[in-house]
Write a protein that holds these residues in place. Structure first.
Motif, PDB file in Angstrom:
ATOM      1  N   ASP A  72       0.823  -1.212   0.000  1.00  0.00           N
ATOM      2  CA  ASP A  72       0.000   0.000   0.000  1.00  0.00           C
ATOM      3  C   ASP A  72       0.859   1.266   0.000  1.00  0.00           C
ATOM      4  O   ASP A  72       0.487   2.283  -0.606  1.00  0.00           O
ATOM      5  N   GLU A  73       2.001   1.192   0.693  1.00  0.00           N
ATOM      6  CA  GLU A  73       2.784   2.397   0.905  1.00  0.00           C
ATOM      7  C   GLU A  73       3.989   2.546  -0.025  1.00  0.00           C
ATOM      8  O   GLU A  73       4.612   3.602  -0.067  1.00  0.00           O
ATOM      9  N   ALA A  74       4.319   1.487  -0.768  1.00  0.00           N
ATOM     10  CA  ALA A  74       5.518   1.533  -1.607  1.00  0.00           C
ATOM     11  C   ALA A  74       5.340   2.463  -2.799  1.00  0.00           C
ATOM     12  O   ALA A  74       4.342   2.388  -3.510  1.00  0.00           O
ATOM     13  N   ALA A  75       6.320   3.308  -2.998  1.00  0.00           N
ATOM     14  CA  ALA A  75       6.326   4.171  -4.186  1.00  0.00           C
ATOM     15  C   ALA A  75       7.074   3.493  -5.320  1.00  0.00           C
ATOM     16  O   ALA A  75       6.778   3.695  -6.498  1.00  0.00           O
ATOM     17  N   ILE A  76       8.061   2.661  -4.947  1.00  0.00           N
ATOM     18  CA  ILE A  76       8.820   1.890  -5.934  1.00  0.00           C
ATOM     19  C   ILE A  76       8.913   0.444  -5.433  1.00  0.00           C
ATOM     20  O   ILE A  76       8.650   0.164  -4.264  1.00  0.00           O
ATOM     21  N   GLY A  77       9.274  -0.445  -6.347  1.00  0.00           N
ATOM     22  CA  GLY A  77       9.468  -1.845  -5.964  1.00  0.00           C
ATOM     23  C   GLY A  77       8.197  -2.613  -5.706  1.00  0.00           C
ATOM     24  O   GLY A  77       8.207  -3.649  -5.027  1.00  0.00           O
ATOM     25  N   LYS A  78       7.078  -2.130  -6.237  1.00  0.00           N
ATOM     26  CA  LYS A  78       5.794  -2.803  -5.980  1.00  0.00           C
ATOM     27  C   LYS A  78       5.769  -4.241  -6.500  1.00  0.00           C
ATOM     28  O   LYS A  78       5.155  -5.113  -5.887  1.00  0.00           O
ATOM     29  N   SER A  79       6.425  -4.467  -7.632  1.00  0.00           N
ATOM     30  CA  SER A  79       6.382  -5.820  -8.203  1.00  0.00           C
ATOM     31  C   SER A  79       7.016  -6.835  -7.257  1.00  0.00           C
ATOM     32  O   SER A  79       6.544  -7.974  -7.137  1.00  0.00           O
TER      33      SER A  79
ATOM     34  N   ALA B 170       2.306 -12.905  -3.087  1.00  0.00           N
ATOM     35  CA  ALA B 170       1.815 -14.077  -3.826  1.00  0.00           C
ATOM     36  C   ALA B 170       2.393 -15.358  -3.234  1.00  0.00           C
ATOM     37  O   ALA B 170       1.681 -16.364  -3.080  1.00  0.00           O
ATOM     38  N   ARG B 171       3.666 -15.338  -2.863  1.00  0.00           N
ATOM     39  CA  ARG B 171       4.281 -16.537  -2.277  1.00  0.00           C
ATOM     40  C   ARG B 171       3.693 -16.826  -0.898  1.00  0.00           C
ATOM     41  O   ARG B 171       3.547 -17.984  -0.506  1.00  0.00           O
ATOM     42  N   ASN B 172       3.359 -15.768  -0.171  1.00  0.00           N
ATOM     43  CA  ASN B 172       2.670 -15.947   1.107  1.00  0.00           C
ATOM     44  C   ASN B 172       1.324 -16.633   0.877  1.00  0.00           C
ATOM     45  O   ASN B 172       0.939 -17.553   1.616  1.00  0.00           O
ATOM     46  N   TYR B 173       0.608 -16.209  -0.141  1.00  0.00           N
ATOM     47  CA  TYR B 173      -0.684 -16.820  -0.460  1.00  0.00           C
ATOM     48  C   TYR B 173      -0.521 -18.279  -0.909  1.00  0.00           C
ATOM     49  O   TYR B 173      -1.376 -19.124  -0.616  1.00  0.00           O
ATOM     50  N   ILE B 174       0.567 -18.564  -1.621  1.00  0.00           N
ATOM     51  CA  ILE B 174       0.825 -19.955  -2.014  1.00  0.00           C
ATOM     52  C   ILE B 174       0.960 -20.819  -0.766  1.00  0.00           C
ATOM     53  O   ILE B 174       0.411 -21.925  -0.695  1.00  0.00           O
ATOM     54  N   ALA B 175       1.693 -20.327   0.213  1.00  0.00           N
ATOM     55  CA  ALA B 175       1.852 -21.074   1.466  1.00  0.00           C
ATOM     56  C   ALA B 175       0.507 -21.320   2.142  1.00  0.00           C
ATOM     57  O   ALA B 175       0.309 -22.340   2.809  1.00  0.00           O
TER      58      ALA B 175
ATOM     59  N   ALA C 126       2.388  -8.335 -11.116  1.00  0.00           N
ATOM     60  CA  ALA C 126       3.832  -8.127 -11.028  1.00  0.00           C
ATOM     61  C   ALA C 126       4.475  -8.260 -12.407  1.00  0.00           C
ATOM     62  O   ALA C 126       5.359  -7.475 -12.766  1.00  0.00           O
ATOM     63  N   ARG C 127       4.019  -9.235 -13.178  1.00  0.00           N
ATOM     64  CA  ARG C 127       4.568  -9.429 -14.530  1.00  0.00           C
ATOM     65  C   ARG C 127       4.259  -8.229 -15.414  1.00  0.00           C
ATOM     66  O   ARG C 127       5.100  -7.780 -16.218  1.00  0.00           O
ATOM     67  N   GLU C 128       3.067  -7.685 -15.294  1.00  0.00           N
ATOM     68  CA  GLU C 128       2.669  -6.542 -16.122  1.00  0.00           C
ATOM     69  C   GLU C 128       3.488  -5.289 -15.820  1.00  0.00           C
ATOM     70  O   GLU C 128       3.669  -4.433 -16.688  1.00  0.00           O
ATOM     71  N   MET C 129       3.999  -5.217 -14.597  1.00  0.00           N
ATOM     72  CA  MET C 129       4.802  -4.045 -14.233  1.00  0.00           C
ATOM     73  C   MET C 129       6.165  -4.040 -14.921  1.00  0.00           C
ATOM     74  O   MET C 129       6.803  -2.991 -15.026  1.00  0.00           O
TER      75      MET C 129
ATOM     76  N   SER D 168       9.081 -13.035 -11.970  1.00  0.00           N
ATOM     77  CA  SER D 168       7.634 -13.141 -12.181  1.00  0.00           C
ATOM     78  C   SER D 168       7.298 -14.363 -13.036  1.00  0.00           C
ATOM     79  O   SER D 168       6.324 -15.078 -12.760  1.00  0.00           O
ATOM     80  N   GLN D 169       8.110 -14.630 -14.077  1.00  0.00           N
ATOM     81  CA  GLN D 169       7.874 -15.806 -14.920  1.00  0.00           C
ATOM     82  C   GLN D 169       8.028 -17.093 -14.106  1.00  0.00           C
ATOM     83  O   GLN D 169       7.262 -18.042 -14.267  1.00  0.00           O
ATOM     84  N   SER D 170       9.027 -17.102 -13.237  1.00  0.00           N
ATOM     85  CA  SER D 170       9.246 -18.278 -12.384  1.00  0.00           C
ATOM     86  C   SER D 170       8.058 -18.498 -11.449  1.00  0.00           C
ATOM     87  O   SER D 170       7.588 -19.627 -11.252  1.00  0.00           O
ATOM     88  N   LEU D 171       7.583 -17.400 -10.869  1.00  0.00           N
ATOM     89  CA  LEU D 171       6.424 -17.476  -9.977  1.00  0.00           C
ATOM     90  C   LEU D 171       5.188 -17.959 -10.725  1.00  0.00           C
ATOM     91  O   LEU D 171       4.407 -18.775 -10.204  1.00  0.00           O
ATOM     92  N   LEU D 172       5.008 -17.503 -11.939  1.00  0.00           N
ATOM     93  CA  LEU D 172       3.848 -17.924 -12.734  1.00  0.00           C
ATOM     94  C   LEU D 172       3.936 -19.405 -13.088  1.00  0.00           C
ATOM     95  O   LEU D 172       2.912 -20.100 -13.122  1.00  0.00           O
ATOM     96  N   PHE D 173       5.146 -19.913 -13.330  1.00  0.00           N
ATOM     97  CA  PHE D 173       5.304 -21.357 -13.521  1.00  0.00           C
ATOM     98  C   PHE D 173       4.826 -22.105 -12.280  1.00  0.00           C
ATOM     99  O   PHE D 173       4.051 -23.067 -12.375  1.00  0.00           O
ATOM    100  N   ASP D 174       5.315 -21.668 -11.119  1.00  0.00           N
ATOM    101  CA  ASP D 174       4.936 -22.332  -9.862  1.00  0.00           C
ATOM    102  C   ASP D 174       3.427 -22.359  -9.675  1.00  0.00           C
ATOM    103  O   ASP D 174       2.847 -23.384  -9.298  1.00  0.00           O
ATOM    104  N   LEU D 175       2.797 -21.237  -9.950  1.00  0.00           N
ATOM    105  CA  LEU D 175       1.357 -21.145  -9.731  1.00  0.00           C
ATOM    106  C   LEU D 175       0.562 -21.995 -10.704  1.00  0.00           C
ATOM    107  O   LEU D 175      -0.402 -22.665 -10.310  1.00  0.00           O
TER     108      LEU D 175
END
Length: 424
Positions: A94-101, A108-113, A127-130, A137-144
């Motif tokens: 919510d508060e990040a100005a940079i590094g949101k992805s 997302a990994r927390n939600y996977i757990a 995150a991928r769209e950013m 992001s590609q690695s995470l999308l493979f996992d999901l």
């Protein structure tokens, strides 16, 4: 004749299993079973937690605090740490100005757990769209997509990150080959990943590589190698509950020493409250015929998973619990259908089919097995359920073929399954 051969082979397997020499040594792991207070703070936690205030360090501090909460969760099994990590990551996002992805991927990994896979997918796609951290992001999308059963899509993401020098790619291509049933290739890639982890000297990567390679070795019948790698993990992290459970399973399933397995489990329970430990304990208690311990362990499991913070994390375990009770098959069916909505994999369809079998709907169970499970998973328990469903529907030749495969998976299935396999 084939049936006679199968029964003789099974009898020989059971006989040999009782004569196996021990490969574990209590002196190897006993020092890791000593009770110590569960770590719920650290100098890093105190440092970053102290910086969570209205300044430029706040989002960075929140991210680091979330990592520490995640580590505490792995050590203790306390679900509240995972939920605290979720809250910290949401606030950082919510508060990040940079590094949101990066925060999106972390959440997302927390939600996977938490097994909230569809919610995690939405975050990963954002995150991928950013456009920042594309490979991550590609690695995470493979996992999901693997978790969701979207294997064609997962394969495309795996191709997009191909790099034989990268630890992340190596562990994912190992997972892909394991999914396809090519365990030999999966082990080869995981061994390469272990080499990368060792050279990086990264504690987290090394622990992940050691414990996952140990699992693969166990699946392949290389029990001594599995044991060695669980010990290697404990040498790095004496509180690693996963490695201790792995050793307990070897002691129980391979060496047939249930009392020592119980001792290990109870030692782990003193510092870790994961509900799956209760089911493991119940399984060992069943083997030795101790109904009191079994009933208490199942009661403890049921009590723990009533905590709303767990959400759907233990749905598959709940199905196992309700089917074991017999009289609440409708509850197992309800949860199994919910799991299909959450992720429609061959494994979740297997549980749904098996629930229908236990509910007396043999034809429905057969339909689901043939359509969604057969040839799509190589998990031994799914094969056992398939054999039961085939038997109930009169496909006895198919049962015999599966029985031979199940005999080779005795270590994974555990001692309690031997009689059940024999009776197929």
């Amino acid at each position: 004749m084939k049936r006679i051969f199968t029964l003789l082979a099974l009898a020989l397997l059971i006989s040999c299993s009782k004569e196996k020499t021990s490969i574990t040594n209590i002196n190897d792991y006993n020092k890791y079973l000593k009770t110590s207070d569960v770590e719920n703070t650290s100098k890093f936690f105190e440092l970053w937690n102290g910086k969570i205030k209205s300044d430029s360090l706040q989002t960075l501090a929140l991210g680091n605090v979330a990592k520490e909460y995640g580590r505490f969760f792995k050590t203790s099994g306390d679900i509240e740490y995972l939920k605290n990590a979720e809250r910290a990551l949401k606030k950082a996002l919510d508060e990040a100005a940079i590094g949101k992805s990066g925060y999106l991927r972390a959440l997302a990994r927390n939600y996977i757990a938490q097994h909230r896979f569809k919610e995690a997918l939405v975050l990963a796609q954002k995150a991928r769209e950013m456009g920042s951290g594309v490979n991550a992001s590609q690695s995470l999308l493979f996992d999901l997509h693997m978790e969701l059963g979207n294997y064609t899509t997962a394969s495309k993401y795996l191709d997009s990150i191909q790099n034989l020098s990268d630890f992340g790619y190596l562990i994912r291509v190992a997972k892909w080959n394991d999914h396809k049933g090519d365990l030999e290739t999966a082990i080869r890639f995981m061994e390469k990943a272990k080499e990368k982890a060792d050279s990086s000297k990264n504690l987290g990567l090394r622990l992940w590589a050691y414990t996952n390679l140990a699992d693969f070795y166990g699946h392949d019948g290389r029990i001594e190698d599995a044991y060695g790698h669980y010990l290697m993990a404990l040498q790095l992290d004496s509180n690693n509950a996963y490695a201790k459970k792995g050793i307990a399973w070897i002691v129980f399933s391979y060496e047939r020493n249930p009392q020592e397995a119980l001792r290990i489990i109870e030692a782990v329970e003193r510092t870790n409250q994961s509900p799956d430990l209760d089911l493991f304990k119940a399984e060992v208690a069943e083997y030795i015929g101790n109904e009191e311990i079994k009933a208490k362990a199942l009661e403890d499991f049921h009590t723990k998973v009533q905590n709303s913070s767990y959400g759907i994390m233990y749905n598959t375990h709940k199905i196992e619990y309700y089917l074991g009770k017999g009289e609440v098959t409708h509850k197992a069916l309800e949860i199994a259908n919910a799991e299909i909505t959450n992720r429609s994999t061959p494994e979740t369809y297997d549980l749904l089919a098996y629930s229908y079998l236990q509910d007396g709907k043999n034809a429905k169970a057969m339909e689901l097995m043939e359509t969604h499970v057969k040839g799509k998973t190589f998990e031994p328990m799914a094969q056992y359920h398939m054999a039961q469903i085939y038997k109930a529907n009169g496909y006895l030749d198919d049962v015999e073929a599966l029985k031979e495969e199940l005999m080779e998976a005795s270590f994974e299935l555990g001692p309690n399954m031997e009689k059940a396999i024999q009776e197929l």
